[in-house]
Structures are given as structure tokens and as C-alpha cells.
Scaffold this active site. Structure first.
Site, PDB file in Angstrom:
ATOM      1  N   HIS A 256     -10.782 -17.187  -2.611  1.00 15.91           N
ATOM      2  CA  HIS A 256     -10.421 -17.277  -4.027  1.00 15.91           C
ATOM      3  C   HIS A 256     -10.078 -18.694  -4.455  1.00 15.91           C
ATOM      4  O   HIS A 256      -9.316 -18.877  -5.408  1.00 15.91           O
ATOM      5  CB  HIS A 256      -9.215 -16.370  -4.303  1.00 15.91           C
ATOM      6  CG  HIS A 256      -9.534 -14.904  -4.226  1.00 15.91           C
ATOM      7  ND1 HIS A 256     -10.370 -14.263  -5.110  1.00 15.91           N
ATOM      8  CD2 HIS A 256      -9.137 -13.948  -3.345  1.00 15.91           C
ATOM      9  CE1 HIS A 256     -10.462 -12.984  -4.792  1.00 15.91           C
ATOM     10  NE2 HIS A 256      -9.728 -12.757  -3.718  1.00 15.91           N
TER      11      HIS A 256
ATOM     12  N   ARG B 247      -9.069 -17.308   5.675  1.00 17.26           N
ATOM     13  CA  ARG B 247      -9.499 -16.046   5.060  1.00 17.26           C
ATOM     14  C   ARG B 247     -10.885 -16.368   4.491  1.00 17.26           C
ATOM     15  O   ARG B 247     -11.022 -17.140   3.548  1.00 17.26           O
ATOM     16  CB  ARG B 247      -8.530 -15.607   3.965  1.00 17.26           C
ATOM     17  CG  ARG B 247      -8.782 -14.131   3.536  1.00 17.26           C
ATOM     18  CD  ARG B 247      -9.437 -13.976   2.201  1.00 17.26           C
ATOM     19  NE  ARG B 247      -8.575 -14.380   1.129  1.00 17.26           N
ATOM     20  CZ  ARG B 247      -7.780 -13.579   0.402  1.00 17.26           C
ATOM     21  NH1 ARG B 247      -7.771 -12.304   0.635  1.00 17.26           N
ATOM     22  NH2 ARG B 247      -7.061 -14.073  -0.577  1.00 17.26           N
TER      23      ARG B 247
ATOM     24  N   ASP C  73     -16.430 -23.154  14.370  1.00 11.37           N
ATOM     25  CA  ASP C  73     -16.930 -24.414  14.940  1.00 11.37           C
ATOM     26  C   ASP C  73     -16.113 -25.607  14.443  1.00 11.37           C
ATOM     27  O   ASP C  73     -15.940 -26.590  15.157  1.00 11.37           O
ATOM     28  CB  ASP C  73     -18.413 -24.600  14.587  1.00 11.37           C
ATOM     29  CG  ASP C  73     -19.321 -23.705  15.421  1.00 11.37           C
ATOM     30  OD1 ASP C  73     -18.820 -23.069  16.365  1.00 11.37           O
ATOM     31  OD2 ASP C  73     -20.533 -23.655  15.138  1.00 11.37           O
TER      32      ASP C  73
ATOM     33  N   GLU D 170      -8.678  -3.222   1.901  1.00  8.90           N
ATOM     34  CA  GLU D 170      -8.364  -3.397   0.482  1.00  8.90           C
ATOM     35  C   GLU D 170      -9.204  -2.516  -0.423  1.00  8.90           C
ATOM     36  O   GLU D 170      -9.375  -2.815  -1.596  1.00  8.90           O
ATOM     37  CB  GLU D 170      -8.420  -4.875   0.078  1.00  8.90           C
ATOM     38  CG  GLU D 170      -9.537  -5.696   0.648  1.00  8.90           C
ATOM     39  CD  GLU D 170      -9.403  -7.198   0.349  1.00  8.90           C
ATOM     40  OE1 GLU D 170      -8.480  -7.620  -0.379  1.00  8.90           O
ATOM     41  OE2 GLU D 170     -10.250  -7.955   0.837  1.00  8.90           O
TER      42      GLU D 170
ATOM     43  N   ASP E 228      -6.528  -5.710  -4.499  1.00 13.65           N
ATOM     44  CA  ASP E 228      -7.848  -5.066  -4.515  1.00 13.65           C
ATOM     45  C   ASP E 228      -7.726  -3.570  -4.228  1.00 13.65           C
ATOM     46  O   ASP E 228      -8.489  -2.764  -4.766  1.00 13.65           O
ATOM     47  CB  ASP E 228      -8.787  -5.755  -3.520  1.00 13.65           C
ATOM     48  CG  ASP E 228      -9.302  -7.070  -4.084  1.00 13.65           C
ATOM     49  OD1 ASP E 228      -9.650  -7.113  -5.278  1.00 13.65           O
ATOM     50  OD2 ASP E 228      -9.327  -8.073  -3.349  1.00 13.65           O
TER      51      ASP E 228
HETATM   52  C1  3PY Z   1      -5.521  -8.533  -2.381  1.00  9.23           C
HETATM   53  O1  3PY Z   1      -4.392  -8.134  -2.717  1.00  9.23           O
HETATM   54  O2  3PY Z   1      -6.567  -7.977  -2.669  1.00  9.23           O
HETATM   55  C2  3PY Z   1      -5.639  -9.755  -1.594  1.00  9.23           C
HETATM   56  O3  3PY Z   1      -6.707 -10.076  -1.144  1.00  9.23           O
HETATM   57  C3  3PY Z   1      -4.416 -10.565  -1.397  1.00  9.23           C
HETATM   58  O4  3PY Z   1      -4.642 -11.671  -0.568  1.00  9.23           O
HETATM   59 MG    MG Z   2      -8.342  -9.093  -1.936  1.00  5.96          MG
END
Ligand code: 3PY
Ligand code: MG
Length: 250
Positions: free
Chosen positions: A41, A66, A80, A144, A170
Site C-alpha cells: 500500500h 509485506r 534476494d 483477510e 480487508d
Molecule cells: C488489512 O487490515 O486489511 C491490512 O492489510 C492491514 O495491514
Molecule cells: Mg489488507
């Protein structure tokens, strides 16, 4: 770090949104065990991530990413360039979890390609790195969506999945209640994931964006062990606002 994660030791980390090596140094110096650079993000580039990894190495903090998606090529580049752990978003099934693990592991466990790269000192420690990498690289899948919650037992059965990280926002969207992370449906889903982690002896993780003694103690006592506390942007914002409010109230 992977051993401690699988021993379900509480491991406090934090989150980097700014793509700033200086921010990473400040958080590493604060003593966090691991730091994750958010590539999903943010505007952070691979080059910026690499410089962040360089800055973290001085402090011995465990560098994580992430990823922006469950993408084999992208994950390979992070590893890498210096990531030692990958948090993979939107993993909704055992098949997707297998894909995430395969991206992180050299054959025969996975499909990670071999090369002389930063992670092995441009080839100098190639043999040693290849021997160690599969058992040291951490793979965390993000839960999520409703589908991921429904498939949690199958996901956690996948060899090489070390733990889950819940994405409550999410998750709320997936249940049709976007943003309502405190809603009973989301809380129940999180409990279901936590219970499955306990059954499968895998680490359960979540992000406590605004940590308080209460919410951190609650997370630890309910069984979460992989905890992200705050993030660079929030620390700066909160600190700045607190200073200004304090001054203006004088
Ligand atoms: C979410 O809450 O969807 C996330 O990815 C938070 O990092
Ligand atoms: Mg998320």
C-alpha cells in the site's frame, strides 16, 4: 527468528510505510525484533526496500516485507535483496498458501531461483546461504477474507506456513461491513483464526496500529504472538500532534 516464531514466543515488531531507511534505523534502534516494509500500500520501490534492508542490518533487526501480492517473481526479488521474512497478503486457500511458500523456498521445497545476490554476499556465501535459507526464511500468510477464514485449517496445514497475520480492514470489507473492524462478525472471524493457529501450533499475528497497555495485553493473553506495534507514519503523526497540542494548551 523463525525458531522463536514457531515456539510461539511473543515477537514485537513494527511497520514501515514511508520507504525511509532513516525511519527503519530509528525503529530498529528502538529495539523491535522485526520490521516489515509495506510494499502493498505504499510508493516504496525495490531499490528503496534494499536500502532499508541495508540500514536494518547494522541493528540485527529481522527484515521483513509485506509483499504487494502473492507473486513468485516479486517475492524472489525481496529475498534476494535482503528480506528474511515475507508476509503475503490475501492468501485465501491451501493452494495459494502453497504458492506463497514455494516462492520463498529453494528446491526441492519450492521454486525460488538461485543467483549470486545481496542475500548471499553477491555469491561469496552462496553455499552457506543456500543451506540455511529454507529453514530460516519466515513465511506468514495474511488472512483477510471470508474465504481465508473458512479455509483456515487447510491453509495452516500447508508445510512451511509459519503463521498468519490478520488483515482486519480487508476482512471487514469481505464480510460486507467495510471499516467495522470492531464488529462482532470480524471479531468472531479473528477468534476462529486464532483458535486454528493454536490447534496447528502456528503463530498468530496482528497489527496494533495504536498500541496501548490494554490492547497489547489483551492480544498477548488471547494468544497472539506476532505483533506489529504502530508504524513509522503513526509514530511521527502522534508525536507531532501531541507536541503541538501540548504547546498550544499553554
Ligand atoms: C488489512 O487490515 O486489511 C491490512 O492489510 C492491514 O495491514
Ligand atoms: Mg489488507
Amino acid at each position: 527468528m523463525r525458531k522463536d516464531l514457531l515456539a510461539l514466543t511473543p515477537l514485537y515488531g513494527s511497520w514501515i510505510q514511508t520507504g525511509s531507511p532513516a525511519a527503519a534505523e530509528i525503529l530498529a534502534n528502538a529495539g523491535f525484533r522485526w520490521l516489515a516494509v509495506d510494499m502493498e500500500h505504499t510508493e516504496t520501490s525495490l531499490k528503496e526496500f534494499t536500502n532499508i534492508a541495508r540500514s536494518m542490518e547494522k541493528y540485527g533487526v529481522f527484515p521483513m516485507v509485506r509483499a504487494s501480492e502473492n507473486n513468485t517473481v516479486e517475492i524472489r526479488k525481496y529475498l534476494d535483496c535482503g528480506a528474511k521474512g515475507i508476509i503475503v497478503p490475501m492468501v485465501n486457500s491451501a493452494e495459494e498458501a502453497k504458492k506463497a511458500v514455494a516462492a520463498c523456498k529453494y528446491p526441492p521445497e519450492g521454486v525460488r531461483g538461485f543467483a549470486f545476490v545481496r542475500a548471499n554476499d553477491w555469491g561469496d556465501s552462496f553455499d552457506d546461504y543456500v543451506k540455511r535459507a529454507n529453514c530460516e526464511t519466515v513465511v506468514i500468510v495474511m488472512v483477510e477474507t471470508k474465504a481465508a477464514v473458512e479455509n483456515i485449517d487447510e491453509i495452516l496445514t500447508v508445510d512451511g506456513v509459519d503463521g498468519v497475520f490478520i488483515g482486519p480492514y480487508d476482512l471487514s470489507g469481505s464480510y460486507g461491513i467495510p471499516g467495522q473492524t470492531g464488529h462482532k462478525t470480524v471479531k468472531d472471524a479473528m477468534q476462529k483464526v486464532l483458535a486454528a493457529c493454536k490447534r496447528h501450533k502456528k503463530a498468530a499475528g496482528q497489527h496494533i496500529v495504536t498500541p496501548t497497555q490494554e490492547n497489547v495485553s489483551e492480544a498477548i493473553s488471547s494468544g497472539f504472538t506476532f505483533l506489529a506495534l504502530g508504524m513509522d507514519t503513526v509514530f511521527v503523526s502522534e508525536g507531532a500532534k501531541a507536541a503541538l497540542n501540548m504547546a498550544e494548551q499553554k
